[in-house]
Write a protein that holds these residues in place. Structure first.
Motif, PDB file in Angstrom:
ATOM      1  N   UNK A   1       0.799  -1.394   0.068  1.00 39.71           N
ATOM      2  CA  UNK A   1       0.006   0.095   0.084  1.00 39.71           C
ATOM      3  C   UNK A   1       0.996   1.327   0.204  1.00 39.71           C
ATOM      4  N   UNK A   2       1.853   1.183   0.694  1.00 41.59           N
ATOM      5  CA  UNK A   2       2.819   2.547   0.694  1.00 41.59           C
ATOM      6  C   UNK A   2       3.424   2.619  -0.666  1.00 41.59           C
ATOM      7  N   UNK A   3       3.893   1.651  -1.436  1.00 42.30           N
ATOM      8  CA  UNK A   3       4.616   1.520  -2.679  1.00 42.30           C
ATOM      9  C   UNK A   3       3.370   2.346  -3.552  1.00 42.30           C
ATOM     10  N   UNK A   4       2.176   1.877  -3.490  1.00 40.74           N
ATOM     11  CA  UNK A   4       1.138   2.456  -4.467  1.00 40.74           C
ATOM     12  C   UNK A   4       1.115   3.900  -4.066  1.00 40.74           C
ATOM     13  N   UNK A   5       0.790   4.177  -2.840  1.00 42.92           N
ATOM     14  CA  UNK A   5       0.412   5.651  -2.237  1.00 42.92           C
ATOM     15  C   UNK A   5       1.691   6.534  -2.802  1.00 42.92           C
ATOM     16  N   UNK A   6       3.083   6.082  -2.419  1.00 41.07           N
ATOM     17  CA  UNK A   6       4.179   7.030  -2.440  1.00 41.07           C
ATOM     18  C   UNK A   6       4.841   6.898  -3.833  1.00 41.07           C
TER      19      UNK A   6
ATOM     20  N   UNK B   1       1.099   5.307  -7.518  1.00 39.05           N
ATOM     21  CA  UNK B   1      -0.228   6.202  -8.033  1.00 39.05           C
ATOM     22  C   UNK B   1       0.812   7.691  -8.342  1.00 39.05           C
ATOM     23  N   UNK B   2       1.572   8.191  -7.722  1.00 37.74           N
ATOM     24  CA  UNK B   2       1.827   9.593  -8.102  1.00 37.74           C
ATOM     25  C   UNK B   2       2.303   9.467  -9.308  1.00 37.74           C
ATOM     26  N   UNK B   3       3.154   8.564  -9.867  1.00 40.45           N
ATOM     27  CA  UNK B   3       3.605   8.551 -11.148  1.00 40.45           C
ATOM     28  C   UNK B   3       2.453   8.321 -12.061  1.00 40.45           C
ATOM     29  N   UNK B   4       1.359   7.542 -11.941  1.00 44.25           N
ATOM     30  CA  UNK B   4       0.487   7.365 -12.893  1.00 44.25           C
ATOM     31  C   UNK B   4      -0.417   8.837 -12.992  1.00 44.25           C
ATOM     32  N   UNK B   5      -0.842   9.386 -11.745  1.00 43.74           N
ATOM     33  CA  UNK B   5      -1.445  10.750 -11.659  1.00 43.74           C
ATOM     34  C   UNK B   5      -0.834  11.516 -12.496  1.00 43.74           C
TER      35      UNK B   5
ATOM     36  N   UNK C   1      12.047   9.352 -22.138  1.00 43.37           N
ATOM     37  CA  UNK C   1      12.587   8.707 -21.042  1.00 43.37           C
ATOM     38  C   UNK C   1      12.012   8.859 -19.807  1.00 43.37           C
ATOM     39  N   UNK C   2      11.316   9.942 -19.435  1.00 46.77           N
ATOM     40  CA  UNK C   2      10.707  10.331 -18.381  1.00 46.77           C
ATOM     41  C   UNK C   2       9.261   9.966 -18.581  1.00 46.77           C
ATOM     42  N   UNK C   3       8.773   9.898 -19.699  1.00 49.37           N
ATOM     43  CA  UNK C   3       7.234   9.188 -19.965  1.00 49.37           C
ATOM     44  C   UNK C   3       7.451   7.877 -19.778  1.00 49.37           C
ATOM     45  N   UNK C   4       8.430   7.348 -20.210  1.00 45.43           N
ATOM     46  CA  UNK C   4       8.445   5.649 -20.175  1.00 45.43           C
ATOM     47  C   UNK C   4       8.577   5.397 -18.776  1.00 45.43           C
ATOM     48  N   UNK C   5       9.270   6.022 -18.013  1.00 49.32           N
ATOM     49  CA  UNK C   5       9.587   5.731 -16.682  1.00 49.32           C
ATOM     50  C   UNK C   5       8.337   5.792 -15.725  1.00 49.32           C
ATOM     51  N   UNK C   6       7.582   6.818 -15.939  1.00 46.01           N
ATOM     52  CA  UNK C   6       6.418   7.138 -15.413  1.00 46.01           C
ATOM     53  C   UNK C   6       5.224   6.100 -15.788  1.00 46.01           C
ATOM     54  N   UNK C   7       5.254   5.620 -16.863  1.00 45.36           N
ATOM     55  CA  UNK C   7       4.276   4.718 -17.404  1.00 45.36           C
ATOM     56  C   UNK C   7       4.854   3.228 -16.691  1.00 45.36           C
TER      57      UNK C   7
ATOM     58  N   UNK D   1       2.121   1.965 -13.992  1.00 46.47           N
ATOM     59  CA  UNK D   1       1.251   0.709 -14.616  1.00 46.47           C
ATOM     60  C   UNK D   1       1.260  -0.277 -13.396  1.00 46.47           C
ATOM     61  N   UNK D   2       2.279   0.067 -12.508  1.00 48.07           N
ATOM     62  CA  UNK D   2       2.289  -1.039 -11.157  1.00 48.07           C
ATOM     63  C   UNK D   2       1.201  -0.764 -10.334  1.00 48.07           C
ATOM     64  N   UNK D   3       0.512   0.406 -10.293  1.00 52.67           N
ATOM     65  CA  UNK D   3      -0.131   0.906  -9.223  1.00 52.67           C
ATOM     66  C   UNK D   3      -1.524   0.078  -9.018  1.00 52.67           C
ATOM     67  N   UNK D   4      -2.458   0.133 -10.277  1.00 53.41           N
ATOM     68  CA  UNK D   4      -3.783  -0.714  -9.786  1.00 53.41           C
ATOM     69  C   UNK D   4      -3.530  -1.954  -9.618  1.00 53.41           C
TER      70      UNK D   4
END
Length: 308
Positions: A39-44, A47-51, A185-191, A195-198
């Motif tokens: 849950x902390x991985x998703x929150x911190x 999820x921020x990367x996806x948003x 590179x930034x876009x791909x890293x954030x993707x 993508x791991x969030x959900x």
């Protein structure tokens, strides 16, 4: 007329990943702290990367459409009723009230909204304004309440800098408003991170089912039932009333607004509840039971309002 089977296909990954999480916890594969860590991985992180990526790529003027008025009205009534029920009937504190109100009106817009609306009406463009509305307006308000309780004397003005969800949202809005184009590179890293969030959130949700208390009280069951009823029945009915008699939207717009309003509680609500230790039991059960109930309500909506 859409059949039930296409709708079920949108729910299948949710139930599958939640089941995986339950089995992982039951087998004790990841240790006793796994649910908290995930849950902390998703929150911190995830999820921020996806948003950030989603908002930075979405023009902020997508807010400006008449259909959003009906959706916002349904959300306002649902979250307001959730707040009143928590305060007057179940005597919840501020943080728990915030989670209860969010569970009553915060829809699973992208994860379910995209497949469901693509199956029913062949168009998922309404996802963008709904996501912006929930992320830029609803989420900051809820997190401000949660963080004010956790932060004690820390100033509310510094909240966006301390909360990764709000920081990512603010940065994404700045990038979108400025019309900036990020390096590949930034876009791909954030993707990759986003993508791991959900899936991670759903696995953590499934793990919570195994780790839940052995017996829930009558008050908890009543609160869950009321929350799910508000989410799956009241919210779409209010949206229908505003979209039809008040705004006179077209049949296509009417179906879209009501479908999105009838989507179940997003798993984000459980992630926030676990992160702040407020109302996690209600959030968990609201996500699960509203997802189950919405399979029926979405089918009725698509049958009654959908094209012949």
């Amino acid at each position: 007329m859409p059949s039930l089977h296409p709708l079920l296909s949108g729910f299948a990954p949710i139930w599958a990943l939640t089941g995986v999480g339950y089995l992982v916890a039951r087998a004790k594969l990841l240790g006793p702290q796994a649910e908290t860590v995930l849950n902390r991985f998703v929150f911190h992180v995830a999820m921020p990367a996806a948003l950030f990526l989603m908002i930075s790529r979405t023009p902020l003027d997508r807010f400006a459409n008449t259909s959003m008025l009906a959706f916002a009205a349904g959300t306002a009534v649902a979250t307001g009723l959730g707040l009143l029920a928590g305060r007057l009937l179940f005597h919840r504190k501020a943080g728990e009230l915030a989670i209860g109100s969010m569970a009553s009106g915060y829809v699973n817009s992208a994860n379910l909204g995209i497949p469901v609306t693509m199956q029913v009406i062949g168009d998922a463009s309404f996802v963008a304004p709904v996501v912006l509305f929930q992320i830029l307006l609803v989420t900051p308000a809820v997190l401000a309440v949660l963080d004010s309780g956790a932060a004690g004397r820390r100033a509310l003005l510094t909240l966006p800098m301390r909360n990764p969800i709000l920081l990512a949202t603010a940065l994404g809005a700045v990038v979108s408003a400025a019309g900036l184009h990020l390096p590949t590179e930034v876009n791909r890293s954030a993707e990759l991170l986003g993508g791991a969030g959900v899936p991670t959130a759903l696995i953590a949700l499934g793990m919570s089912l195994h780790n839940r208390p052995p017996a829930e009280g009558r008050s908890h069951r009543a609160e869950t039932a009321l929350t799910v009823g508000i989410k799956t029945l009241v919210q779409p009915l209010v949206a229908l009333a505003v979209a039809g008699p008040v705004l006179h939207l077209s049949s296509h717009q009417l179906l879209t607004v009501v479908l999105f309003s009838a989507l179940p509680t997003a798993q984000n609500v459980y992630t926030y509840a676990r992160e702040y230790g407020q109302g996690s039991g209600l959030a968990r059960d609201a996500v699960l039971w509203s997802t189950l109930a919405s399979m029926a309500t979405l089918s009725v909506i698509s049958w009654s309002l959908g094209p012949a």
